[in-house]
Design an enzyme around this catalytic site. Structure first.
Site, short mmCIF file in Angstrom:
data_model
loop_
_atom_site.label_atom_id
_atom_site.label_comp_id
_atom_site.label_asym_id
_atom_site.label_seq_id
_atom_site.Cartn_x
_atom_site.Cartn_y
_atom_site.Cartn_z
N SER A 583 0.81 -1.28 0.14
CA SER A 583 0.05 0.15 -0.17
C SER A 583 0.67 1.11 0.02
CB SER A 583 -1.29 -0.19 1.21
OG SER A 583 -2.36 0.64 0.83
N ASP A 658 -8.96 -4.71 -6.82
CA ASP A 658 -8.30 -3.56 -5.39
C ASP A 658 -9.29 -2.54 -5.56
OD1 ASP A 658 -7.50 -2.16 -3.06
OD2 ASP A 658 -4.84 -2.99 -4.18
N HIS A 690 -7.67 -4.97 -1.07
CA HIS A 690 -6.05 -4.26 -0.85
C HIS A 690 -4.96 -5.40 -0.39
CE1 HIS A 690 -4.21 -1.44 -0.94
NE2 HIS A 690 -3.62 -0.97 0.17
#
Length: 714
Positions: A583, A658, A690
Site C-alpha cells: 500500500s 482492489d 487490497h
C-alpha cells in the site's frame, strides 16, 4: 578436572544442546496462519466489566462457560454454562458466544443473525429479533431491542414487535443510506448512530451520481463479468453527503439543513445527551477549515456554529463530541491544534472552558471520569510514542498522571464507577498480561499472564532503538536478528517499510509489532529492519504533516538514513539489501527502487500507489491537495517518470479487485516500463482486494521471500 565433574559438565552441555535441537522450526504456515491461532498469546476472551458493579466476566479457555467474579475478592467465581443456554433457548451452540451486558444479571448475544437475551439469575432466555440474511452494517441497540441495518443501498430498522421498517427506498443505486461515507476517513467507521435513548436514528446518506464507476473483472463467472465500484479520484467529482434523522415514534425522517458546497465533508457525527441536538464537524473539501455545527434533531434546522478550526495544511477531526456524564451542558473535544492530539473542554454555547490535556504526547481515547467525577481518564502515548498508558488529569487541566506502572502497549476498560481499570498489556518481554488496577495505579489482581507462545520455537531476537535523521529528528527503528546471529558474519537485509500517515510499525508491544513472517525470514539468515519515518503516527502533528504536498520526499530521506545506519554495522552485507512494503509501503518501495537506484538490489511492492492522481479524493487531497493546485508535487511523486532509473530487480504485486489502491496504479506503471523497454516483474492475485488474506497469504509471502532470496543470491 576430576572425571566425574567433566562428565557432569558434558552432560549439561549435551542436555541443553539437545533441548535447543528439539525446538520447533517456524514454518511459513505457522507464521501466517498460526500467528492468529496456536502461536497467538493466550488471552482472556470477551473480558469486560459488568455495567453496575466492580465485577468482571470472561469466557473459559474452551469457551463452554461464562465466568463472573469480583477481582481482589475471595467470593467464588460464578458460572453460566453453555449447556444451560442451549437448553433454555433450544440452540446448539458449540462455543459460548461473545456477550454484552445490559444489567448485572442480563446479557445479550447474537447467533446466526438472531439476537437473544439471557438472565443469569433466573436462567431464562428470550429471542429478541431476527435479521434477514441479506442484512449488512448491523447496528444493534440492546437496551431498546432494536437494530438498524442495510440491504443493498437502503436502510431498515426493526421495531419492538420484531418487524421491519423501511427508512429509505431509493431505486437509484447512486443514493446510499446507512453506510460509512468519505471512504472511512475522518474516523468514520459506520453509517448509523442511535440517540442515547434509541428514540431516533441518525444516518449518513451519500449521492454518488457524479462519482466515476471504476471497473473490476469478476472471473468467477463464464464469461467473466464486470463489477464496478464508485471511486472518486483526486481532483475529480466526489460524493455528496447528507445526514438523516429517523424518528422511531412518528416514523418520519428529516434531513439536517447543512449549508455549503455539495462536496464538503460531514464528519464526526455525535448526539447530545437529551436527544434534542446532533453535532457535526463540517470540513471543506480543501480540508483546511472545520466548523463544529449544532442541529435540531427534530426539525433538521441549523442552530449555531460552536467554533471553527483552520490550518494552512489540513485539519482532520477524528472524534465526535464527548458530553460529560455529570453535566449535559459541557462536552470534550479532541484536536491537534497545539501540535498534539489533546482534549479541550467546551460548553454548549461554544465557549472554550480550557485545555484539559497538554504536552508533547498524543491522546488516543477518552475512557471516562474517575470516581470523583472531577478527573478525566484518557489513554495516550508517552513522550516517545513507543508506549501508551492510561492517564488521570483534572477536568480543569494540569499535570497528567500515569496510572499503570508497566511500560508497553495497553488496552484499558474503565469500570462503571470510575474506580478501577482492566489493563491488558503487551511489550517486548510480555506476550499478554491482564490485570485489574485502581485508578491510583494499585494492583487489585493479576487475571492472566500468558506464557510465551513461541517458547518451543527457534526464533531470533527483536530490538527497538533510535536512529537520527539528517535534521536531527530521532526515528524509532526495529531490528530482528536470527537466532544464530554471529556478529563476525555478514547478513543479507530485508527492509520492511510502510511510512505513511496514521500508521506506526515500531512500538513496545509483543514482537515489537512485527509479523511472524519476519522471524521466518530472519532464520534464513537475514536482518529484518524497519524504521518509522516522519509522516508516521503518534509523534505529533508536525512530525506527520511535514510530508504535505510532497509525498515520498521526507519519507525517502529518513529511510535512506536507516540504510546508512545499516551500512555502518559490520555484520550487514550492504550489497545484498532488499526492500518490501504494501500500500503506502508499496509506494515507498517502488519510490526507493526508482528514485534512489542502486540502494537496494531487490524490491517487492504490493498494492502500490504509483501516481497520487489515481488515488481517492479524501486521503489524496488531504496530503497532496488537488492535482491542479500542486502540479509539481504530483509530477515529482509520480513513479511513471522514473522507470528508466531501475537498477536491480523489482516485483510488483496487486489484488485484481482492489477497491482501495485500484489496479490502474500498477497497470499504468507497467505500461511505462513497457514503453521504455525496461524489464520488471509482476504478479496478480485474482479476486483479492487490497490485502491478500487466508491461505492465499501463505502463497503471497512465499512469493515475496522466494523472489528476494532468488535475486539476492547466496
Amino acid at each position: 578436572m576430576p572425571r566425574i565433574r567433566l562428565i557432569s559438565l558434558l552432560f549439561f552441555v549435551f542436555l541443553f544442546a539437545g533441548a535447543d535441537a528439539q525446538k520447533n522450526v517456524l514454518t511459513l504456515e505457522d507464521a501466517i496462519i498460526g500467528r492468529f491461532s496456536k502461536l497467538a498469546p493466550e488471552r482472556l476472551s470477551n473480558l469486560q466489566w459488568l455495567p453496575a458493579s466492580e465485577t468482571i466476566s470472561y469466557l473459559s479457555q474452551d469457551r463452554d462457560r461464562l465466568l463472573i467474579r469480583q477481582p481482589g475478592s475471595r467470593a467464588p467465581t460464578l458460572e453460566v454454562e453453555l449447556s444451560a443456554i442451549n437448553k433454555n433457548l433450544q440452540l446448539q451452540l458449540e462455543r459460548f458466544p461473545s456477550v454484552t451486558w445490559l444489567t448485572d444479571d442480563l446479557f445479550t448475544f447474537r447467533s446466526n443473525g438472531v439476537y437473544y437475551t439471557y438472565n443469569r439469575a433466573t436462567q431464562e432466555g428470550e429471542k429478541i429479533i431476527s435479521l434477514p440474511e441479506e442484512a449488512e452494517n448491523v447496528d444493534y441497540v440492546a437496551k431498546a431491542k432494536r437494530a438498524a441495518y442495510t440491504k443493498a443501498n437502503n436502510l431498515y430498522v426493526t421495531d419492538i414487535a420484531g418487524g421491519e421498517r423501511t427508512i429509505t427506498k431509493f431505486s437509484d443505486l447512486n443514493i446510499v443510506s446507512g453506510q460509512a461515507i468519505a471512504r472511512f476517513e475522518f474516523g468514520i467507521v459506520k453509517g448509523t448512530f442511535w440517540s442515547p435513548e434509541a428514540n431516533f436514528l441518525a444516518f449518513y446518506q451519500k449521492d454518488e451520481t457524479d462519482v466515476a464507476d471504476y471497473p473490476m473483472l469478476d472471473i468467477t463467472s463464464t464469461p467473466g463479468t464486470l463489477r464496478t465500484t464508485k471511486y472518486p479520484m483526486a481532483g475529480q467529482k466526489s460524493e455528496y453527503a447528507k445526514v438523516g434523522i429517523y424518528d422511531m415514534r412518528s416514523r418520519k425522517t428529516v434531513y439536517l439543513k447543512v449549508e455549503g458546497p455539495k462536496d464538503q465533508y460531514l464528519t464526526n457525527l455525535g448526539w447530545g445527551p437529551n436527544e434534542q441536538f446532533v453535532y457535526i464537524a463540517v470540513v471543506n473539501r480543501d480540508q483546511n477549515h472545520m466548523w463544529l455545527q449544532q442541529y435540531n434533531a427534530r426539525t433538521g434546522d441549523f442552530v449555531k456554529t460552536l467554533f471553527e478550526e483552520t490550518h494552512d495544511k489540513y485539519v482532520e477531526p477524528e472524534n465526535p463530541v464527548w458530553f460529560l456524564p455529570n453535566n449535559p451542558n459541557e462536552f470534550l473535544w479532541m484536536s491537534e491544534r497545539d501540535g498534539f492530539m489533546h482534549v479541550y473542554r467546551y460548553n454548549t454555547n461554544g465557549k472554550l472552558l480550557g485545555q484539559v490535556t497538554e504536552g508533547e504526547w498524543v491522546v488516543k481515547e477518552i475512557l471516562g471520569l474517575d470516581d470523583t467525577g472531577k478527573g478525566l481518564i484518557v489513554v495516550g502515548t508517552d513522550a516517545t510514542g513507543l508506549n501508551n498508558n492510561a492517564y488521570n488529569v483534572s477536568l480543569k487541566g494540569g499535570k497528567h498522571t500515569a496510572i499503570s506502572r508497566s511500560q508497553g502497549m495497553h488496552s484499558f476498560q474503565l469500570s462503571a464507577d470510575g474506580d478501577a481499570l482492566i489493563d491488558n498489556l503487551s511489550n517486548l518481554k510480555v506476550a499478554y498480561l491482564s490485570t485489574v488496577i485502581g485508578t491510583n495505579g494499585s494492583l487489585v489482581e493479576t487475571l492472566k499472564k500468558a506464557p510465551n507462545p513461541l517458547e518451543d520455537y527457534t526464533i531470533g531476537t527483536t530490538e527497538i532503538f533510535d536512529i537520527k535523521a539528517k535534521d536531527g529528528t530521532m526515528l524509532h527503528a526495529r531490528m530482528i536478528k536470527p537466532s544464530t546471529f554471529d556478529p563476525e558474519k555478514k547478513y543479507k537485509v530485508m527492509v520492511y517499510v510502510y511510512g505513511g500517515p496514521h500508521a506506526q510499525m515500531v512500538s513496545n508491544r509483543w514482537l515489537a509489532g512485527a509479523p511472524l513472517w519476519m522471524h521466518y525470514l530472519a532464520e534464513k539468515g537475514y536482518i529484518v529492519f524497519t524504521v518509522d519515518n516522519r509522516g508516521s503516527a503518534n509523534r505529533g502533528f508536525e512530525f506527520e504533516n511535514i510530508i504535505h504536498r510532497q509525498l515520498g520526499e521526507i519519507e525517502m530521506s529518513d529511510q535512506l538514513d536507516g540504510v546508512e545506519f545499516l551500512k555502518s554495522l559490520p555484520y550487514v552485507d550492504a550489497e545484498k539489501m532488499a526492500v518490501h512494503g504494501w500500500s503506502y509501503g508499496g509506494f515507498m518501495t517502488t519510490s526507493l527502487m526508482l528514485r534512489q537506484p542502486g540502494t537496494f538490489k531487490v524490491g517487492v511492492a504490493g498494492g502500490p500507489v504509483t501516481d497520487w492522481k489515481f488515488y481517492e479524493v479524501m486521503y489524496g487531497e488531504r496530503y497532496m491537495d488537488r492535482p491542479d493546485e500542486n502540479p509539481e508535487g504530483y509530477k515529482k511523486s509520480s513513479l511513471m517518470n522514473y522507470v528508466n532509473n531501475l537498477e536491480g530487480d523489482l516485483l510488483l504485486i496487486h489484488g485484481t479487485v482492489d477497491p482501495t489502491v485500484v489496479l490502474q496504479h500498477n497497470y499504468a506503471l507497467l505500461k511505462a516500463f513497457v514503453d521504455e523497454g525496461v524489464q520488471v516483474d509482476y504478479f496478480a492475485y485474482p479476486m483479492h482486494p487490497h490485502n491478500v488474506r487466508g491461505k492465499d497469504r501463505i502463497h503471497l509471502m512465499d512469493k515475496v521471500i522466494r523472489y528476494v532470496e532468488d535475486k539476492l543470491g547466496e
